[in-house]
Enzyme design. Sequence first.
Site, PDB file in Angstrom:
ATOM      1  N   GLN A 104      -5.704   3.565  -6.441  1.00  0.00           N
ATOM      2  CA  GLN A 104      -6.777   3.788  -5.469  1.00  0.00           C
ATOM      3  C   GLN A 104      -7.196   5.246  -5.664  1.00  0.00           C
ATOM      4  O   GLN A 104      -6.444   6.172  -5.333  1.00  0.00           O
ATOM      5  CB  GLN A 104      -6.255   3.568  -4.042  1.00  0.00           C
ATOM      6  CG  GLN A 104      -7.340   3.715  -2.982  1.00  0.00           C
ATOM      7  CD  GLN A 104      -6.781   3.824  -1.573  1.00  0.00           C
ATOM      8  OE1 GLN A 104      -5.615   4.189  -1.364  1.00  0.00           O
ATOM      9  NE2 GLN A 104      -7.612   3.520  -0.587  1.00  0.00           N
ATOM     10  N   ASN A 124       5.562   8.128   9.621  1.00  0.00           N
ATOM     11  CA  ASN A 124       4.491   9.056   9.262  1.00  0.00           C
ATOM     12  C   ASN A 124       4.980  10.492   9.161  1.00  0.00           C
ATOM     13  O   ASN A 124       4.362  11.320   8.524  1.00  0.00           O
ATOM     14  CB  ASN A 124       3.362   8.988  10.295  1.00  0.00           C
ATOM     15  CG  ASN A 124       2.661   7.634  10.270  1.00  0.00           C
ATOM     16  OD1 ASN A 124       2.568   7.003   9.227  1.00  0.00           O
ATOM     17  ND2 ASN A 124       2.197   7.196  11.418  1.00  0.00           N
ATOM     18  N   ARG A 142       1.507  14.236   7.052  1.00  0.00           N
ATOM     19  CA  ARG A 142       2.361  14.653   8.173  1.00  0.00           C
ATOM     20  C   ARG A 142       3.831  14.787   7.791  1.00  0.00           C
ATOM     21  O   ARG A 142       4.644  15.278   8.582  1.00  0.00           O
ATOM     22  CB  ARG A 142       2.173  13.699   9.353  1.00  0.00           C
ATOM     23  CG  ARG A 142       0.836  13.978  10.048  1.00  0.00           C
ATOM     24  CD  ARG A 142       0.367  12.811  10.845  1.00  0.00           C
ATOM     25  NE  ARG A 142       1.263  12.533  11.963  1.00  0.00           N
ATOM     26  CZ  ARG A 142       1.206  11.423  12.686  1.00  0.00           C
ATOM     27  NH1 ARG A 142       0.311  10.491  12.398  1.00  0.00           N
ATOM     28  NH2 ARG A 142       2.043  11.235  13.678  1.00  0.00           N
ATOM     29  N   ARG A 163      55.194  27.762 -18.761  1.00  0.00           N
ATOM     30  CA  ARG A 163      55.125  28.779 -17.709  1.00  0.00           C
ATOM     31  C   ARG A 163      56.161  29.824 -18.061  1.00  0.00           C
ATOM     32  O   ARG A 163      57.066  29.555 -18.861  1.00  0.00           O
ATOM     33  CB  ARG A 163      55.409  28.165 -16.341  1.00  0.00           C
ATOM     34  CG  ARG A 163      56.788  27.583 -16.233  1.00  0.00           C
ATOM     35  CD  ARG A 163      57.040  26.869 -14.911  1.00  0.00           C
ATOM     36  NE  ARG A 163      58.438  26.447 -14.844  1.00  0.00           N
ATOM     37  CZ  ARG A 163      58.856  25.294 -14.365  1.00  0.00           C
ATOM     38  NH1 ARG A 163      57.997  24.401 -13.912  1.00  0.00           N
ATOM     39  NH2 ARG A 163      60.130  25.013 -14.320  1.00  0.00           N
ATOM     40  N   GLU A 218      -7.617   0.738  16.387  1.00  0.00           N
ATOM     41  CA  GLU A 218      -6.782   1.906  16.115  1.00  0.00           C
ATOM     42  C   GLU A 218      -6.737   2.802  17.350  1.00  0.00           C
ATOM     43  O   GLU A 218      -7.706   2.870  18.118  1.00  0.00           O
ATOM     44  CB  GLU A 218      -7.349   2.692  14.920  1.00  0.00           C
ATOM     45  CG  GLU A 218      -7.138   2.006  13.591  1.00  0.00           C
ATOM     46  CD  GLU A 218      -5.678   1.643  13.345  1.00  0.00           C
ATOM     47  OE1 GLU A 218      -4.849   2.561  13.214  1.00  0.00           O
ATOM     48  OE2 GLU A 218      -5.350   0.446  13.303  1.00  0.00           O
ATOM     49  N   ASN A 258      51.686   9.731 -11.864  1.00  0.00           N
ATOM     50  CA  ASN A 258      51.670  10.543 -10.646  1.00  0.00           C
ATOM     51  C   ASN A 258      51.130  11.927 -10.965  1.00  0.00           C
ATOM     52  O   ASN A 258      51.701  12.644 -11.770  1.00  0.00           O
ATOM     53  CB  ASN A 258      53.093  10.637 -10.083  1.00  0.00           C
ATOM     54  CG  ASN A 258      53.089  11.236  -8.694  1.00  0.00           C
ATOM     55  OD1 ASN A 258      52.286  12.130  -8.393  1.00  0.00           O
ATOM     56  ND2 ASN A 258      53.976  10.762  -7.834  1.00  0.00           N
ATOM     57  N   LEU A 284       0.844  -1.205   0.000  1.00  0.00           N
ATOM     58  CA  LEU A 284       0.000   0.000   0.000  1.00  0.00           C
ATOM     59  C   LEU A 284       0.875   1.248   0.000  1.00  0.00           C
ATOM     60  O   LEU A 284       1.658   1.468   0.918  1.00  0.00           O
ATOM     61  CB  LEU A 284      -0.919   0.001   1.219  1.00  0.00           C
ATOM     62  CG  LEU A 284      -1.755  -1.268   1.441  1.00  0.00           C
ATOM     63  CD1 LEU A 284      -2.759  -1.043   2.563  1.00  0.00           C
ATOM     64  CD2 LEU A 284      -2.452  -1.711   0.154  1.00  0.00           C
ATOM     65  N   GLY A 317      -8.700   4.724   3.184  1.00  0.00           N
ATOM     66  CA  GLY A 317      -8.218   3.850   4.248  1.00  0.00           C
ATOM     67  C   GLY A 317      -7.523   2.605   3.713  1.00  0.00           C
ATOM     68  O   GLY A 317      -7.639   2.248   2.546  1.00  0.00           O
TER      69      GLY A 317
HETATM   70  C1  UD1 Z   1      -1.523   1.806  10.139  1.00  0.00           C
HETATM   71  C2  UD1 Z   1      -2.451   0.760  10.806  1.00  0.00           C
HETATM   72  C3  UD1 Z   1      -2.077   0.631  12.286  1.00  0.00           C
HETATM   73  C4  UD1 Z   1      -0.624   0.206  12.398  1.00  0.00           C
HETATM   74  C5  UD1 Z   1       0.288   1.179  11.644  1.00  0.00           C
HETATM   75  C6  UD1 Z   1       1.687   0.583  11.549  1.00  0.00           C
HETATM   76  C7  UD1 Z   1      -4.635   0.772   9.724  1.00  0.00           C
HETATM   77  C8  UD1 Z   1      -6.037   1.247   9.786  1.00  0.00           C
HETATM   78  N1  UD1 Z   1      -3.810   1.199  10.698  1.00  0.00           N
HETATM   79  O1  UD1 Z   1      -1.785   3.063  10.723  1.00  0.00           O
HETATM   80  O2  UD1 Z   1      -2.886  -0.344  12.912  1.00  0.00           O
HETATM   81  O3  UD1 Z   1      -0.241   0.146  13.762  1.00  0.00           O
HETATM   82  O4  UD1 Z   1      -0.173   1.393  10.308  1.00  0.00           O
HETATM   83  O5  UD1 Z   1       2.614   1.479  10.977  1.00  0.00           O
HETATM   84  O6  UD1 Z   1      -4.303   0.009   8.828  1.00  0.00           O
HETATM   85  N2  UD1 Z   1      -2.468   3.862   2.423  1.00  0.00           N
HETATM   86  C9  UD1 Z   1      -3.039   3.720   1.189  1.00  0.00           C
HETATM   87  N3  UD1 Z   1      -4.317   4.113   1.005  1.00  0.00           N
HETATM   88  C10 UD1 Z   1      -5.089   4.632   2.011  1.00  0.00           C
HETATM   89  C11 UD1 Z   1      -4.488   4.787   3.286  1.00  0.00           C
HETATM   90  C12 UD1 Z   1      -3.178   4.389   3.479  1.00  0.00           C
HETATM   91  O7  UD1 Z   1      -2.394   3.240   0.249  1.00  0.00           O
HETATM   92  O8  UD1 Z   1      -6.239   4.973   1.769  1.00  0.00           O
HETATM   93  C13 UD1 Z   1      -1.068   3.438   2.633  1.00  0.00           C
HETATM   94  C14 UD1 Z   1      -0.134   4.582   2.988  1.00  0.00           C
HETATM   95  O9  UD1 Z   1       0.585   5.024   1.846  1.00  0.00           O
HETATM   96  C15 UD1 Z   1       0.821   3.969   4.001  1.00  0.00           C
HETATM   97  C16 UD1 Z   1       0.084   2.770   4.539  1.00  0.00           C
HETATM   98  O10 UD1 Z   1      -1.030   2.549   3.711  1.00  0.00           O
HETATM   99  O11 UD1 Z   1       2.013   3.536   3.371  1.00  0.00           O
HETATM  100  C17 UD1 Z   1      -0.374   2.969   5.993  1.00  0.00           C
HETATM  101  O12 UD1 Z   1      -1.222   4.088   6.067  1.00  0.00           O
HETATM  102  P1  UD1 Z   1      -1.096   5.134   7.259  1.00  0.00           P
HETATM  103  O13 UD1 Z   1      -2.107   6.188   7.008  1.00  0.00           O
HETATM  104  O14 UD1 Z   1       0.283   5.552   7.462  1.00  0.00           O
HETATM  105  O15 UD1 Z   1      -1.597   4.249   8.502  1.00  0.00           O
HETATM  106  P2  UD1 Z   1      -1.295   4.459  10.067  1.00  0.00           P
HETATM  107  O16 UD1 Z   1      -2.207   5.491  10.603  1.00  0.00           O
HETATM  108  O17 UD1 Z   1       0.160   4.635  10.262  1.00  0.00           O
HETATM  109 CA    CA Z   2       1.870   4.777   8.844  1.00  0.00          CA
END
Ligand code: UD1
Ligand code: CA
Length: 459
Positions: free
Chosen positions: A82, A235, A16, A431, A163, A368, A9, A87
Site C-alpha cells: 500500500q 496502538n 503512537r 595448581r 469511528e 559431575n 493489514l 486508511g
Molecule cells: C481501527 C478501526 C476501528 C476499530 C479498531 C480496532 C477503521 C477505520 N477503524 O481503528 O473501527 O475499532 O481498529 O482495533 O478501520 N493499516 C494499514 N493501512 C492504512 C491504515 C491502517 O495497513 O492505511 C493497518 C495498520 O497497520 C493497523 C490496522 O490497519 O494494523 C488498523 O489501523 P489503525 O490505524 O490502528 O486503526 P484504528 O484507529 O485503531
Molecule cells: Ca489500531
Amino acid sequence: MAHDLAIVLAAGKGTRMRSSRPKVVHKIAGRSMLGHVLTAVNSAQSVDRDLRCAVVVSAGEVGTAVGAEARRFLETAETFVQAEQRGTGDAVLAARDALRANPETVFVLFGDTPLITGQILTEMRSALDDGADVAVLAFDAENPTGYGRVVTDESGAVTGIVEEKDATPDQRAIHLCNSGVMAFRIGELAALFDRITANNVQGEYYLTDAIALARAVGLDVQVVTCDERAVLGVNDRQQLAVAERLYQDRARRRAMVEGATLIAPETVWFSADTQLGTDVLVEPNVIFGPGVQVADTATIRANSYLEGASVGPGCIIGPFARLRPGADLGADVRIGNFVEVKNVTMADGSKANHLSYLGDGTVGRGANVGAGTIFCNYDGFNKHRTEVGDGAFIGSNSALVAPVRIGTGAFVGSGSVISKDVADDALAIARAPQEVREDWARRFRERGERLKKAAKAKG
Ligand code: UD1
Ligand code: CA
C-alpha cells in the site's frame, strides 16, 4: 479448487508507538504481533478449502521487513504494497489482485490485534455458512475510547460503524465496538470497497464504511461477538503492555490445563512457543524466553531464566539458573544455583550444581561438574569447545581452557587450570603444590605480639 483469503493489514508506522520499527513487529511473549495474527489465521484453515493469506505492507524497506516477518510464520503469505497509508479501506484494496482470484470467503484482520484466535475466525466463517453475507466481529468494551462503535437500529440489526472521531455524543456512549475483524462472502468485493470515500474527519478511507454500504445494497450483515480480551487493539506501548498481560494470563492457563503445576502462575512468564510436558513443576519467578521445551516431570525452581533450551525428563533446574540457547539437557540433569549453560549438550544424569559457566561443549553421562567450574570458551576471537567424558569428575574452581577434552571417568583436581587433554581415567592436577610449615602460624603470632609490646613500652 475454491479457496478463502485472509487479508492482514500491516502497513504504516503506528506513530503512537514512537518507534523506529513498524508497529506490527513489536512483540508479545517474544513473538511479533503480526506473527500472532498469522498463527491464528493458519489455525483457521478449513478442511475443504485452501486458505491464502495476503499481507498489506508499506512501500520500501519497512514493508520488505514486515513481509519477511510474515513469511517466518506463514511461508505462503503474499505481500501487497500500500503505497500511502490512506486508511484501512484503501489498504484492503492494495490486495486487489488477490481478490481477483475469486476467493470464497474473505477475512480482513488487523496486524495490531494480536490476541485474535483461530477459533474466532472459524466462528465467523460459521456465521457466513448460516447465511450472512458479511460478519463483523465486535465486543462489549469496558472502555470504548478509541474504537469504532457498532451502530444498530431498533430491531438490533447493524446499520454501520462510526469511528470515534466522527461519532455524535450519543454514538460515543455505545459500548459495542468494532474489533476490525470482518468476513465477507460476496462476489466483487473490490467493487464494494471502491465505493468507500474519504469523507470524514480524518480524511481516510475507512474499512468500516463497508458495513453501511453493504446494508444499503441489501446484504445481510451479522455481528459476531467475542471477549474483549481477544481483540485488544494495540496502538501504543501501554496497550502493548496490556496485551502482554492478557496473553500471559492465557499462556499460564494453558500450561496448567495441559498438566503443568505453576505454584504462583502470576509470576511465571512464557513465550508464545514455550512447550511444557505433563507434571512439570514451575516454581515462582521463572521466565521462559523464546524456544524452550521442558519434558515431563522436570522441575524448574524459583528465579530461573531459560531461553532456547531443551530440558529433559526429570531434570531439576535452579533455583537461580540460567539456560541459554543451545543448552540441551538429557534426562535427570541437575543445574543448580548461579549456573549458566550455553550451547552445551549435557547427557543423562550429569550435574553442575553451583556457580559455574558452561559454554560450548558436551558433558557426558553422569559427569559431575564441581562448584565454580568455568569452561573458558572464548579467546577474544573464537569460541572453542570443552568435552567432558562420561562419568568424569571436575573438582571445584577449575578452569577448563578450550579446546580441551576431559576423558571418560577422568578426575580433575580442584582449582586446576586445564589446558591440555586429560586421558580416560586419569587424574589431572594443575595448581601450585601445597607447602606446609609446621608451627609457623604460632611463631608468627608470638613475634607480632612481642614487637607490639616493645613498641608500647618505648612510648
Ligand atoms: C481501527 C478501526 C476501528 C476499530 C479498531 C480496532 C477503521 C477505520 N477503524 O481503528 O473501527 O475499532 O481498529 O482495533 O478501520 N493499516 C494499514 N493501512 C492504512 C491504515 C491502517 O495497513 O492505511 C493497518 C495498520 O497497520 C493497523 C490496522 O490497519 O494494523 C488498523 O489501523 P489503525 O490505524 O490502528 O486503526 P484504528 O484507529 O485503531
Ligand atoms: Ca489500531
